[in-house]
Design a protein around this motif. Structure first.
Motif, PDB file in Angstrom:
ATOM      1  N   LYS A 174       0.472  -1.213  -0.273  1.00 26.99           N
ATOM      2  CA  LYS A 174      -0.413  -0.183  -0.077  1.00 26.99           C
ATOM      3  C   LYS A 174       0.962   1.557   0.076  1.00 26.99           C
ATOM      4  N   LEU A 175       0.421   2.159   0.032  1.00 23.33           N
ATOM      5  CA  LEU A 175       1.515   3.720  -0.685  1.00 23.33           C
ATOM      6  C   LEU A 175       0.332   4.749   0.089  1.00 23.33           C
ATOM      7  N   ALA A 176       0.549   5.210   1.356  1.00 24.87           N
ATOM      8  CA  ALA A 176       0.234   6.077   2.442  1.00 24.87           C
ATOM      9  C   ALA A 176      -0.069   7.670   1.415  1.00 24.87           C
ATOM     10  N   LEU A 177      -1.351   8.511   1.235  1.00 20.78           N
ATOM     11  CA  LEU A 177      -1.193   8.861   0.884  1.00 20.78           C
ATOM     12  C   LEU A 177      -1.168  10.408   1.629  1.00 20.78           C
ATOM     13  N   GLU A 178      -0.427  11.704   1.527  1.00 23.46           N
ATOM     14  CA  GLU A 178      -0.533  12.716   2.956  1.00 23.46           C
ATOM     15  C   GLU A 178      -2.044  13.283   3.106  1.00 23.46           C
ATOM     16  N   ASN A 179      -3.366  12.521   2.924  1.00 22.28           N
ATOM     17  CA  ASN A 179      -4.709  13.022   2.115  1.00 22.28           C
ATOM     18  C   ASN A 179      -5.318  12.274   3.603  1.00 22.28           C
ATOM     19  N   GLY A 180      -4.298  11.311   3.880  1.00 23.83           N
ATOM     20  CA  GLY A 180      -4.667  10.186   4.711  1.00 23.83           C
ATOM     21  C   GLY A 180      -5.424   9.005   4.707  1.00 23.83           C
ATOM     22  N   LYS A 181      -4.976   8.919   3.381  1.00 21.39           N
ATOM     23  CA  LYS A 181      -6.061   7.999   2.597  1.00 21.39           C
ATOM     24  C   LYS A 181      -4.508   6.807   2.197  1.00 21.39           C
ATOM     25  N   THR A 227       3.437  10.832  -4.462  1.00 23.11           N
ATOM     26  CA  THR A 227       4.281  10.140  -3.460  1.00 23.11           C
ATOM     27  C   THR A 227       4.772   8.785  -3.869  1.00 23.11           C
ATOM     28  N   LEU A 228       4.215   8.195  -5.208  1.00 24.86           N
ATOM     29  CA  LEU A 228       5.295   7.016  -5.924  1.00 24.86           C
ATOM     30  C   LEU A 228       6.504   7.778  -5.794  1.00 24.86           C
ATOM     31  N   GLN A 229       6.718   8.625  -6.789  1.00 23.15           N
ATOM     32  CA  GLN A 229       7.681   9.291  -7.463  1.00 23.15           C
ATOM     33  C   GLN A 229       8.767   8.939  -6.389  1.00 23.15           C
ATOM     34  N   ASN A 230       8.448  10.254  -5.545  1.00 30.66           N
ATOM     35  CA  ASN A 230       8.817  10.538  -4.198  1.00 30.66           C
ATOM     36  C   ASN A 230       9.649   9.266  -4.219  1.00 30.66           C
ATOM     37  N   ILE A 231       8.975   8.978  -3.381  1.00 34.65           N
ATOM     38  CA  ILE A 231       9.583   7.227  -2.764  1.00 34.65           C
ATOM     39  C   ILE A 231      10.967   6.700  -3.548  1.00 34.65           C
ATOM     40  N   LEU A 232      10.218   6.383  -4.939  1.00 34.82           N
ATOM     41  CA  LEU A 232      10.920   5.493  -5.825  1.00 34.82           C
ATOM     42  C   LEU A 232      12.762   5.509  -6.043  1.00 34.82           C
ATOM     43  N   PRO A 263      17.567   2.448   2.551  1.00 31.89           N
ATOM     44  CA  PRO A 263      17.747   3.693   2.814  1.00 31.89           C
ATOM     45  C   PRO A 263      16.381   4.622   3.759  1.00 31.89           C
ATOM     46  N   GLU A 264      16.306   5.783   4.325  1.00 33.80           N
ATOM     47  CA  GLU A 264      15.295   6.624   4.765  1.00 33.80           C
ATOM     48  C   GLU A 264      14.317   6.429   3.787  1.00 33.80           C
ATOM     49  N   LEU A 265      13.109   6.535   4.075  1.00 36.64           N
ATOM     50  CA  LEU A 265      12.099   6.963   3.366  1.00 36.64           C
ATOM     51  C   LEU A 265      11.357   8.245   3.686  1.00 36.64           C
ATOM     52  N   PRO A 266      10.905   8.385   2.241  1.00 35.89           N
ATOM     53  CA  PRO A 266      11.155  10.247   2.563  1.00 35.89           C
ATOM     54  C   PRO A 266       9.695  10.487   4.097  1.00 35.89           C
ATOM     55  N   THR A 267       8.926  10.087   4.108  1.00 34.90           N
ATOM     56  CA  THR A 267       7.885   9.986   5.243  1.00 34.90           C
ATOM     57  C   THR A 267       8.717   9.889   7.035  1.00 34.90           C
ATOM     58  N   GLU A 268      10.161   8.914   7.388  1.00 34.89           N
ATOM     59  CA  GLU A 268      10.386   9.342   8.146  1.00 34.89           C
ATOM     60  C   GLU A 268      11.809  10.191   8.128  1.00 34.89           C
ATOM     61  N   LYS A 269      12.025  10.819   7.071  1.00 34.50           N
ATOM     62  CA  LYS A 269      12.999  11.547   6.591  1.00 34.50           C
ATOM     63  C   LYS A 269      12.308  12.984   7.185  1.00 34.50           C
ATOM     64  N   ALA A 270      10.867  12.955   6.705  1.00 30.90           N
ATOM     65  CA  ALA A 270      10.204  14.108   7.825  1.00 30.90           C
ATOM     66  C   ALA A 270       9.595  13.977   8.703  1.00 30.90           C
ATOM     67  N   ASP A 271       9.546  13.476   9.308  1.00 32.19           N
ATOM     68  CA  ASP A 271       9.201  12.641  10.785  1.00 32.19           C
ATOM     69  C   ASP A 271      10.348  13.552  11.376  1.00 32.19           C
ATOM     70  N   ALA A 327       8.823  20.481   6.143  1.00 32.20           N
ATOM     71  CA  ALA A 327       9.254  19.042   6.388  1.00 32.20           C
ATOM     72  C   ALA A 327       8.601  18.063   4.789  1.00 32.20           C
ATOM     73  N   LEU A 328       7.691  17.919   4.680  1.00 32.18           N
ATOM     74  CA  LEU A 328       6.904  17.724   4.040  1.00 32.18           C
ATOM     75  C   LEU A 328       7.070  18.223   1.956  1.00 32.18           C
ATOM     76  N   ALA A 329       7.795  19.672   2.204  1.00 33.08           N
ATOM     77  CA  ALA A 329       7.926  20.221   0.923  1.00 33.08           C
ATOM     78  C   ALA A 329       9.245  19.697   0.780  1.00 33.08           C
ATOM     79  N   ILE A 330      10.450  19.739   2.102  1.00 38.82           N
ATOM     80  CA  ILE A 330      11.862  19.703   1.346  1.00 38.82           C
ATOM     81  C   ILE A 330      11.773  18.079   0.807  1.00 38.82           C
ATOM     82  N   VAL A 331      10.743  17.201   1.719  1.00 44.56           N
ATOM     83  CA  VAL A 331      11.541  15.451   1.063  1.00 44.56           C
ATOM     84  C   VAL A 331      10.445  15.512  -0.140  1.00 44.56           C
ATOM     85  N   SER A 332       9.438  16.005   0.513  1.00 45.99           N
ATOM     86  CA  SER A 332       8.137  15.491  -2.001  1.00 45.99           C
ATOM     87  C   SER A 332       9.613  16.301  -2.816  1.00 45.99           C
TER      88      SER A 332
END
Length: 530
Positions: A157-164, A221-226, A345-353, A366-371
């Motif tokens: 699954k892929l967790a989106l910023e809108n909570g879905k 989001t998928l693009q960022n993780i890849l 490696p550290e995933l984008p959401t982990e880095k933002a946290d 933080a999300l703007a930086i990692v996105s």
């Protein structure tokens, strides 16, 4: 109709000695009539109430083809490099020369497993390769090697910023086709096989998305993780990541899916959104007019922001899938998967946290930086030079990325302002040698020069932009302002005006052309007015 197709030579010349004749059905007339019909439907409802669109719900699924970041192709030793001379990176196997056999690239398997782990997917220790048959000039074998029935990766699954959460159905390895170029030579199609055989991972989502905005967020989001996991450079403009978007509509409250159409090879997040928005309106217009939606494959015309028909949609049986007899099952071990997981490696959401927790950044910053591709690397290099993390993050996300996006540079990797240059601007801000306004002027000057060399101190000195900090000089400036505005001075001393200080500050900054150090100016006025 038979269209003549030539293989494009390494120097860009059509090689008439290697003519390929490809049967290409001409659907131009059918497509034009169909498009005109749809456009007339759009025109007839353009002034009508938008309520009819609210009665329908979008159902969207996306297949993402991501080019794996390997040096060589999936089944051949040819290099996988973008923008090389046409047909200069082609192995005998890529060109389907009889007698050649595929040899699986182990690095591609590692990258695909890494992608699966990043999405929390199941890694199948045994997977198989299949042949997907279709005939086109840029696919010399007449089939594509893929993993239809037993993929390497399942679920996730892929967790989106809108909570879905968007469910991932599967990920599988497959080879890319070549590239057809139409119109370069009148009456001919040119074929470049450089891309043929390049390793792809296809990521197939469930139809869980319900709007164009949600679909765009999913792709971003998928693009960022890849990108952050090193699986793919995720550059949609260069074609290393492409989307096939499946769209249908149904009345709100209904459970059964409508007839879906697939928009092929969409190569930009904003184009994904526009293609979906056009398709949703097209489907609703057809249904409301009593016209059946045909299941078909379509292409997005970015110049007009519309989709146009390519062909009727193929079903699984049309591809005549069969196990590839030249490739044994792919068997990997738990230890193989564990080693890749340990190296993830550290995933984008982990880095933002981490940025929020350790650097005290706001969540949205933080999300703007990692996105943004390359932004977190740029940010961390700037921090090594000493500026305040919050200040650095705000300037990167609000100011620097504004220049990057306006210039359509695409990422901070090609940014005209180096990390050292930005750090020098932030240092002068922190030491109050320049104001925020002058800092923006210096940044714009750096970006305009594009040489990545001149530091803020040098530019401020050359332009005469450095703040005046000498207290005697500023005191004389304040006295001059007070002499010119005696009425406001008296009003302040009588206590009849509470806004005089703001007025005096504005006058002093105006006289100094924004160069007087604001804190010193305020201190001088407070002393002189008491």
């Amino acid at each position: 109709m038979l269209a003549r197709t030539y293989v494009l030579g390494a120097r860009g010349h059509a090689c008439r000695g290697t003519l390929v004749r490809a049967a290409v059905r001409s659907d131009a007339g059918v497509g034009a009539r169909h498009t005109n019909r749809v456009l007339r439907a759009h025109a007839s409802t353009a002034t009508a109430s938008g309520d009819k669109y609210e009665q329908y719900e979008a159902v969207i699924g996306i297949e993402v083809h991501a080019q794996l970041k390997s040096q060589t192709k999936l089944f051949s030793p040819a290099r996988a490099i973008f923008a090389e001379a046409a047909n200069s990176q082609v192995h005998l196997h890529d060109a389907a020369i009889p007698g050649t056999l595929p040899l699986l690239n182990a690095e591609c398997v590692k990258l695909a497993v890494r992608a699966g782990l990043a999405f929390g997917s199941t890694i199948n220790l045994r997977s198989c390769f299949d042949r997907k048959h279709y005939f086109y000039a840029d696919l010399p074998q007449g089939y594509q090697i893929t993993q239809q029935y037993h993929p390497l990766v399942s679920d996730g699954k892929l967790a989106l910023e809108n909570g879905k959460d968007v469910r991932i159905l599967r990920m599988h390895l497959e080879q890319d086709s070549g590239k057809s170029m139409h119109g370069a030579v009148p009456g001919l199609s040119l074929i470049d096989l450089n891309r043929c055989g390049t390793a792809l991972v296809e990521i197939v989502s469930h139809p869980d998305m319900r709007s164009s905005e949600e679909a765009a967020l999913y792709v971003r989001t998928l693009q960022n993780i890849l990108f952050h996991t090193g699986v793919c450079d995720a550059n949609m403009e260069e074609g290393s990541m492409r989307c096939d978007v499946n769209v249908s509509v149904r009345k709100r409250g209904e459970q059964e899916f409508g007839t879906r159409c697939e928009v092929k090879n969409v190569n930009g997040v904003r184009f994904v959104r526009k293609a979906i928005e056009f398709e949703l309106r097209r489907h609703v217009d057809l249904l409301e007019a009593g016209i059946r939606v045909d299941q078909e494959t379509r292409s997005f015309d970015a110049s007009r922001s519309i989709t146009v028909p390519l062909r009727t949609k193929e079903m699984e049986v049309d591809y005549r899938y069969m196990p590839d007899p030249d490739l044994p099952p792919l068997v990997i071990t738990e230890d193989f998967v564990r080693a890749i997981r340990d190296d993830l490696p550290e995933l984008p959401t982990e880095k933002a946290d981490r940025y929020v927790r350790e650097l005290k950044l706001k969540r949205e910053t933080a999300l703007a930086i990692v996105s943004e591709r390359y932004a977190s690397d740029y940010f961390e290099k700037v921090l090594e030079l000493g500026p305040d993390p919050v200040l650095a993050a705000n300037w990167i996300s609000n100011e620097l990325l504004g220049h990057v996006h306006a210039d359509i540079v695409g990422s901070l990797r090609e940014c005209a302002v180096s990390e050292e240059q930005l750090a020098s601007v932030l240092h002068m801000l922190q030491t109050k040698e320049i104001s925020g306004k002058i800092a923006k002027q210096i940044l714009a000057e750096m970006y305009e020069r594009g040489d990545r060399r001149g530091l803020a101190q040098e530019i401020a000195s050359a332009k005469g932009w450095a703040l005046v900090t000498d207290s005697a000089q500023i005191r004389a400036l304040c006295q001059q302002v007070m002499e010119e505005h005696q009425e406001q001075v008296e009003s302040h001393r009588r206590g009849t005006s509470k806004r005089v200080m703001k007025f005096f500050m504005g006058q002093a900054m105006k006289k100094s052309e924004g160069k007087a150090q604001p804190d010193t100016v305020r201190q001088c006025f407070e002393e002189l007015l008491d």
